[in-house]
Design a protein around this motif. Structure first.
Motif, mmCIF file in Angstrom:
data_model
loop_
_atom_site.group_PDB
_atom_site.id
_atom_site.type_symbol
_atom_site.label_atom_id
_atom_site.label_comp_id
_atom_site.label_asym_id
_atom_site.label_seq_id
_atom_site.Cartn_x
_atom_site.Cartn_y
_atom_site.Cartn_z
ATOM 1 N N ARG A 270 2.140 0.949 -5.160
ATOM 2 C CA ARG A 270 1.153 0.219 -4.106
ATOM 3 C C ARG A 270 2.070 -1.047 -3.667
ATOM 4 N NH1 ARG A 270 -3.707 -2.623 -6.923
ATOM 5 N NH2 ARG A 270 -2.038 -3.666 -7.898
ATOM 6 N N ILE A 271 1.802 -1.222 -2.352
ATOM 7 C CA ILE A 271 2.662 -2.352 -1.589
ATOM 8 C C ILE A 271 1.441 -3.536 -1.147
ATOM 9 C CG2 ILE A 271 3.989 -3.023 0.443
ATOM 10 C CD1 ILE A 271 5.118 -0.697 -1.245
ATOM 11 N N ALA A 272 2.061 -4.702 -1.919
ATOM 12 C CA ALA A 272 1.178 -5.938 -1.827
ATOM 13 C C ALA A 272 1.972 -6.905 -0.933
ATOM 14 C CB ALA A 272 0.693 -6.434 -2.927
ATOM 15 N N VAL B 30 4.604 -0.964 4.921
ATOM 16 C CA VAL B 30 3.420 -1.590 5.393
ATOM 17 C C VAL B 30 2.255 -1.795 4.149
ATOM 18 C CG1 VAL B 30 1.328 -1.403 7.030
ATOM 19 C CG2 VAL B 30 3.603 -0.703 7.720
ATOM 20 N N PRO B 31 2.117 -2.967 3.990
ATOM 21 C CA PRO B 31 1.068 -3.486 2.942
ATOM 22 C C PRO B 31 -0.073 -2.758 2.726
ATOM 23 C CG PRO B 31 1.877 -5.433 3.810
ATOM 24 C CD PRO B 31 2.222 -4.370 4.699
ATOM 25 N N ARG C 47 -4.576 -2.011 -13.617
ATOM 26 C CA ARG C 47 -3.371 -2.186 -12.994
ATOM 27 C C ARG C 47 -2.758 -0.988 -12.402
ATOM 28 N NH1 ARG C 47 -2.693 -4.486 -18.059
ATOM 29 N NH2 ARG C 47 -2.954 -6.813 -18.041
ATOM 30 N N ARG C 48 -1.881 -1.295 -11.379
ATOM 31 C CA ARG C 48 -1.342 -0.174 -10.619
ATOM 32 C C ARG C 48 -0.024 -0.786 -10.513
ATOM 33 N NH1 ARG C 48 -2.765 2.556 -4.754
ATOM 34 N NH2 ARG C 48 -0.825 3.559 -4.361
ATOM 35 N N SER C 49 1.080 0.174 -10.657
ATOM 36 C CA SER C 49 2.432 -0.130 -10.288
ATOM 37 C C SER C 49 2.488 -0.652 -8.730
ATOM 38 C CB SER C 49 3.464 0.942 -10.487
ATOM 39 O OG SER C 49 3.720 1.337 -11.809
ATOM 40 N N THR C 50 3.121 -1.935 -8.634
ATOM 41 C CA THR C 50 3.185 -2.329 -7.539
ATOM 42 C C THR C 50 4.694 -3.053 -6.904
ATOM 43 O OG1 THR C 50 0.980 -3.013 -7.846
ATOM 44 C CG2 THR C 50 2.190 -4.430 -6.374
ATOM 45 N N LEU C 51 4.927 -2.873 -5.842
ATOM 46 C CA LEU C 51 5.869 -3.727 -4.968
ATOM 47 C C LEU C 51 5.316 -4.756 -4.322
ATOM 48 C CD1 LEU C 51 8.796 -4.597 -4.074
ATOM 49 C CD2 LEU C 51 8.625 -2.632 -2.230
ATOM 50 N N ALA C 52 5.548 -6.068 -4.790
ATOM 51 C CA ALA C 52 4.816 -7.223 -4.130
ATOM 52 C C ALA C 52 5.864 -7.906 -3.404
ATOM 53 C CB ALA C 52 4.274 -8.272 -5.092
ATOM 54 N N PHE C 53 5.470 -8.070 -2.170
ATOM 55 C CA PHE C 53 6.384 -8.874 -1.227
ATOM 56 C C PHE C 53 5.815 -10.491 -1.219
ATOM 57 C CE2 PHE C 53 7.418 -4.882 0.684
ATOM 58 C CZ PHE C 53 8.736 -5.217 0.711
ATOM 59 N N VAL D 173 1.599 0.681 -19.067
ATOM 60 C CA VAL D 173 2.980 1.415 -18.684
ATOM 61 C C VAL D 173 3.235 1.107 -17.346
ATOM 62 C CG1 VAL D 173 2.562 3.389 -20.320
ATOM 63 C CG2 VAL D 173 1.492 3.447 -17.974
ATOM 64 N N THR D 174 2.571 0.416 -16.473
ATOM 65 C CA THR D 174 2.941 0.204 -14.940
ATOM 66 C C THR D 174 4.296 -0.520 -14.829
ATOM 67 O OG1 THR D 174 1.734 -1.845 -14.897
ATOM 68 C CG2 THR D 174 0.519 0.335 -14.320
ATOM 69 N N THR D 175 4.791 -0.415 -13.717
ATOM 70 C CA THR D 175 6.193 -1.195 -13.498
ATOM 71 C C THR D 175 5.790 -2.165 -12.483
ATOM 72 O OG1 THR D 175 7.177 0.431 -12.313
ATOM 73 C CG2 THR D 175 7.640 0.320 -14.669
ATOM 74 N N MET D 176 6.330 -3.362 -12.131
ATOM 75 C CA MET D 176 6.099 -4.441 -11.016
ATOM 76 C C MET D 176 7.349 -4.815 -10.653
ATOM 77 S SD MET D 176 2.815 -4.588 -11.274
ATOM 78 C CE MET D 176 1.177 -4.215 -12.259
ATOM 79 N N ASP D 177 7.569 -4.684 -9.152
ATOM 80 C CA ASP D 177 8.818 -5.449 -8.532
ATOM 81 C C ASP D 177 8.103 -6.553 -7.569
ATOM 82 O OD1 ASP D 177 10.604 -4.088 -9.674
ATOM 83 O OD2 ASP D 177 10.406 -2.195 -8.342
ATOM 84 N N ILE D 178 8.921 -7.672 -7.776
ATOM 85 C CA ILE D 178 8.532 -8.865 -6.786
ATOM 86 C C ILE D 178 9.607 -9.181 -5.841
ATOM 87 C CG2 ILE D 178 7.627 -11.047 -6.842
ATOM 88 C CD1 ILE D 178 6.874 -10.641 -9.815
#
Length: 402
Positions: free
Chosen positions: A21-23, A49-50, A231-237, A311-316
């Motif tokens: 997911r893109i946040a 695009v978020p 929770r869901r694996s997310t790439l957050a800007f 087990v989700t992964t998060m990138d910020i």
């Protein structure tokens, strides 16, 4: 105006298998918020695009404009808002670094204090003070409601085409409150509540309760986005308008500016670091629980820990506004057109640089479940000084799937 990085190579295409997911997480900072608009402009040209936009204070206004318009109209609507509230400066345009730039910015801030900004806020009637009917804020924000109703399609927001959440504080309980289009109907009042910073702006009433700017408690909605269950694996800007690093101040004015930067940025860093560390614990905990012998797996202690594991992964990906020159303690209410354009251009440039690097596409070590990246900051340092530790300061691996 800061040069936009148009000569960068095109960012790597987002792989078809990349399903995070893109946040977009937008923080408070008043007039500095045009940097966020530049960030979105660059994201809108990319494969990122978020899906979810969350904001506090000025970030909630930008977020509502983005979520409340069709993708092809969003940048134009953001520009309409920022050009509308940045009335022509009372002083002449000057080049960055000019000896007159500080005077120009100060004049813009004084103008905002005395006269407000069109379509945003205006001073209270002076007669109220003289007659003893002292108001609860210095400014009236009814103009903002009209601006939101003109620029934002709230039916589109509530149709949940793009998820929107904004944060505010209940004035009487002091509790942080989340207004989320996934859970409720969003109205202009919710956006105004999130940006009602006292004592400048009045509290906003919603269903019998009164709310102030969420930045009083936390200047970033990152925690809500990454911890939302399931929770869901997310790439957050994550867009921060106050830098943690800065030059040693030499004057009282510079001290005031630096104090404000540290006050806001330190809370954001602490929140981000805590989230990353906690998610790393969840990730490794899940791996550990898989290795337990059968006789331990049905114990109450393991049942408790299993509810925490993930087990989700998060990138910020951090995008932090770092101006090339000192702008003064009043920079967050300095709404001159020239400053707005410079901040917007910087947001575009920093985001294009980050997208070109796309560090989140590099595989993470199996023990890492959460990473932070600051491409714009790392690009300014010699390679020998590049700090890779911020990518995985705390070991984190997986998190229980939602």
């Amino acid at each position: 105006m800061k040069k936009i990085a148009t000569s960068l190579p095109r960012p790597a295409k987002r792989p078809a298998s990349y399903d995070k997911r893109i946040a977009l997480v937008l923080q408070g900072g008043g007039a500095l918020g045009s940097y966020q608009a530049g960030v979105y402009e660059a994201l809108s040209e990319s494969d990122y695009v978020p899906d979810w936009i969350s904001g506090i204070s000025i970030g909630s206004i930008n977020a509502a404009i983005i979520a409340g318009n069709a993708p092809e109209a969003r940048v134009a609507r953001l520009r309409e808002f920022w050009e509308g509230i940045t009335a022509p400066s009372a002083c002449w345009p000057v080049s960055p670094g000019s000896p007159f730039s500080e005077i120009s910015r100060l004049a813009g801030a004084i103008s905002a204090l005395l006269f407000g900004q069109p379509g945003f806020f205006e001073p209270r009637n002076h007669l109220a003070w003289l007659t003893g009917m002292v108001p609860s804020s210095y400014y009236d924000t009814r103009a903002l409601k009209a601006t939101l109703e003109r620029l934002v399609d709230f039916d589109r927001i509530n149709a949940r085409e793009t998820r929107l959440s904004v944060e505010a504080v209940n004035v009487q309980t002091g509790n942080f409150c989340y207004f989320d289009s996934a859970e409720m109907a969003i109205r202009p009042e919710h956006i105004m509540a999130s940006s009602a910073h006292p004592p400048g702006f009045p509290a906003i009433e919603i269903d019998g309760e009164f709310y102030w700017d969420g930045g009083l408690v936390s200047n970033t909605p990152l925690q809500y986005v990454l911890n939302y269950y399931p929770r869901r694996s997310t790439l957050a800007f994550q867009v921060d308008l106050f830098p943690s690093r800065g030059p040693l101040p030499r004057t009282l004015e510079q001290v005031s500016e630096r104090e404000k930067e540290i006050r806001y940025s330190s809370r954001t860093r602490m929140g981000t670091d805590t989230l990353r560390d906690m998610h790393n614990i969840r990730h490794n905990l899940d791996a550990l629980l898989d290795k337990l012998p059968g006789e331990l797996k049905n114990t109450p202690e393991v049942e408790f820990l299993s509810a925490i594991a993930c087990v989700t992964t998060m990138d910020i990906a951090q995008l932090i506004y770092r101006p090339d020159e000192i702008q003064g303690s009043y920079k967050d209410y300095e709404f001159s057109r020239q400053s707005m354009q410079e901040r917007w251009a910087t947001g575009v440039s920093d985001t294009r640089l980050t997208l070109t690097a796309s560090p989140w596409l590099e595989p993470a070590p199996p023990e890492v479940g959460a990473r932070t990246f600051d491409v714009a900051f790392d690009s300014r340092r010699p390679p020998a000084l590049a700090d890779q530790g911020h990518l995985a300061l705390a070991p984190t691996r997986r998190t229980r799937a939602s």
